[in-house]
Design an enzyme around this catalytic site. Structure first.
Site, short mmCIF file in Angstrom:
data_model
loop_
_atom_site.label_atom_id
_atom_site.label_comp_id
_atom_site.label_asym_id
_atom_site.label_seq_id
_atom_site.Cartn_x
_atom_site.Cartn_y
_atom_site.Cartn_z
CB ALA A 271 -13.34 5.64 10.50
CG HIS A 272 -12.18 1.78 7.37
ND1 HIS A 272 -12.28 0.43 7.60
CD2 HIS A 272 -11.54 2.28 8.44
CE1 HIS A 272 -11.73 0.12 8.75
NE2 HIS A 272 -11.27 1.25 9.28
CG LEU A 273 -13.79 8.03 4.67
CD1 LEU A 273 -13.74 9.53 4.96
CD2 LEU A 273 -15.21 7.57 4.46
#
Length: 456
Positions: free
Chosen positions: A394-396
Site C-alpha cells: 500500500a506504500h507506493l
C-alpha cells in the site's frame, strides 16, 4: 473493485508470477477507503537522505524541504481531523508548526507496548491517525465497529479521501466524477503539450477522449507511471515527457515485516474483541536514525492490530508490531510494461523489484528491536509474519521522481513534467525517496501544495 487487475512481480526468491498488486485499492477514494488512517509527517532526513543510501542508489534528495510542506501538513491535518501529539515524537521536526486533535487512548495491546518501550528507555507516543476521537466536520468519533484496515468505515469516523475531499467537491459546478473508467493513453499534436486523454468506459467498452488545459497524475506511483509509459508517439517513443528515461524507475515499496507474540501475564480481566478497531495506537521512532543500523538510517515500529493470528492460536493476548524502513531508490527497481495484454487491451504491468542488500540488513535490525520490545512485555512464541511488500504494498513511491535536473528526474518541484507544459504528478510517484513512515499524509500535503501552485 471488479476491475483491479494483478501485475507480474517477483516473489522473495526471485521467481516471477502474476501476483503483484498495482493498486492500493481500485476504488473511488483509492487506498484511503481501506487504510488505517495512519498520518505521519515526514522527518527532515526523509527529504535529504544522501548520506544514508547506497552508492548505486538514485539521488534521494527532494527538490523541496520540510519547511515547504509544513503549512500544507497543517491544512490537511485540520481538514481531516488528524489526532495525535506532534510534540511527543522524539524525532519531531524542530521547524514544525501546528497541532493535532486529542490522541486516541492506547488499546490494550498499545498500553503493553508503551510500558515495555519505556522499560527499554524508548519514547513511545500516540500514532497519529486520521480517525475522529470525537465529532469532527459532521462525522462522529470512532466506535470500533470494524478493523480500520481492509474495511471502509461504516460511520465515516475514518477520514478517507472520498468522504472528506471528493464528496464535498462533487457538489460544486463543473465537477464530474467518472467511475469505472480506465485511462488508456495521452495524445499530443505538440511534443510539449498534452491535448487529450483517451479513456475506456469499463461497463460499455466505449472509448472516448477528455480534453483539458491541465492533466494531473494521481493514480498511484504504479498506475501513473504505467499510463505515461503507454502514451507513446513519434516524439516520445518511451512515454510522453520521458526525456530522462526514468519514468517507472526508482519504484519503492517500503520494506516491512510483522513481529508478533502472545502475552499471558497481562492486567486485563477481559480482552477486547480481536481484529476490530484501530490498527495502531502507539508508535516508536527511537531507531529512526541509529548508528547501529546499517547505513545509520533505521525506521519506524508501531502497533499493528492484526487481521489474523497466522494460524497460531493461543491463550493470552496476541500483540503484533510492524517494522517499516525506506528502501533504496534503485534505477533497476521499476514499473515496466509486459507484452501480454489486460482485458482492456493495454499492456499488463510488470513490477520489476528486488530488495537491496542494505535494506535486508536494515530491516533485520528493526525486526530485532521489535522482538526486544515483545520480549520486554513477556511475550512468548515471538515470530515474524511476512508483509509481502515486494509484491506491491500500500506504500507506493518513486517512478516520476522530482528534482531540479531534467537529466536525473522526471518532474520539477511543483510536480510539472520537465518537458511537458501541462502534465503534473501529484501522487507518490513524485517522491525521490520513500521516507521511513507511512506516506499518505505527505502525499496529500504535497498534492495540495502542487494544486495551489498550478497556473489555471
Amino acid at each position: 473493485m471488479s476491475h483491479a487487475e494483478k501485475a507480474y512481480a517477483r516473489e522473495s526468491d526471485g521467481t516471477w508470477g502474476n501476483n503483484g498488486y498495482p493498486w492500493s485499492a481500485s476504488a473511488v477514494g483509492g487506498g484511503t477507503i481501506f487504510y488505517a488512517g495512519i498520518s505521519f509527517r515526514y522527518k527532515d532526513v526523509d527529504f535529504d537522505a544522501r548520506e544514508y543510501v547506497a552508492s548505486d542508489a538514485l539521488d534521494p534528495q527532494w527538490p523541496i524541504g520540510y519547511s515547504d510542506l509544513d503549512p500544507y501538513y497543517n491544512k490537511i491535518e485540520q481538514w481531516l481531523g488528524v489526532s495525535g501529539d506532534l510534540n511527543a515524537d522524539p524525532f519531531k521536526n524542530s521547524a514544525g508548526t501546528g497541532s493535532l486533535r486529542t490522541a486516541h487512548s492506547y488499546s490494550q495491546q498499545g498500553a503493553l507496548i508503551d510500558q515495555a518501550g519505556k522499560e527499554l528507555g524508548l519514547h513511545p507516543f500516540p500514532t497519529p491517525l486520521a480517525v475522529n476521537t470525537t465529532d469532527h466536520n459532521g462525522y462522529p468519533g470512532c466506535d470500533n465497529l470494524t478493523s480500520c484496515t481492509d474495511y471502509a468505515c461504516p460511520i465515516g469516523a475514518k477520514a478517507d479521501s472520498f468522504t472528506r475531499i471528493l464528496k464535498p467537491v462533487l457538489k460544486l459546478e463543473h465537477v464530474t466524477l467518472m467511475k469505472n473508467t480506465k485511462a488508456l493513453a495521452f495524445h499530443q499534436t505538440d511534443p510539449s503539450v498534452i491535448d487529450s486523454l483517451e479513456c475506456l468506459d469499463l461497463d460499455t467498452k466505449e472509448r472516448f477522449h477528455i480534453r483539458a488545459k491541465q492533466f494531473v497524475l494521481a493514480g498511484n506511483a504504479i498506475q501513473s507511471a504505467a499510463l505515461v509509459l503507454r502514451s507513446t508517439n513519434k516524439w516520445w517513443p518511451d512515454g510522453v515527457g520521458n526525456k530522462s528515461g526514468l519514468v517507472g524507475s526508482g519504484l519503492s515499496f517500503k520494506n516491512s515485516e510483522y513481529v508478533s507474540g502472545w502475552v499471558d501475564n497481562h492486567p486485563y480481566e477481559q480482552l477486547n474483541e480481536p481484529l476490530k478497531g484501530l490498527y495502531s495506537t502507539v508508535s516508536i521512532t527511537d531507531y529512526y536514525q541509529d548508528p547501529h543500523c546499517h547505513s545509520g538510517l533505521g525506521g519506524l515500529i508501531y502497533e499493528a492490530n492484526p487481521w489474523t493470528y497466522y494460524g497460531h492460536e493461543g491463550s493470552g493476548m496476541y500483540v503484533q508490531l510492524e517494522c517499516i524502513i525506506a528502501d533504496q531508490p534503485m534505477v533497476t527497481n521499476k514499473v515496466r510494461l509486459s507484452n501480454d495484454k489486460e482485458a482492456t487491451g493495454v499492456p499488463k504491468i510488470v513490477l520489476d523489484y528486488q530488495t537491496h542488500e542494505w535494506d535486508k540488513r536494515r530491516l533485520s535490525f528493526m525486526i530485532e528491536r521489535a522482538g526486544e520490545i515483545l520480549t520486554a512485555m513477556g511475550a512468548k512464541r515471538v515470530q515474524c509474519n511476512p508483509s509481502y511488500y515486494y509484491l506491491g504494498s500500500a506504500h507506493l513511491h518513486g517512478t516520476c521522481r522530482a528534482g531540479t535536473d531534467e537529466r536525473t528526474s522526471v518532474v520539477d518541484k511543483f510536480g510539472r513534467f520537465h518537458t511537458i507544459d501541462n502534465l503534473f504528478a501529484a501522487d507518490g510517484s513524485f517522491m525521490p525517496f520513500a521516507g521511513g513512515v507511512n506516506p499518505t499524509l505527505t502525499i496529500q500535503a504535497n498534492a495540495l501544495r502542487i494544486a495551489e501552485n498550478m497556473s489555471v
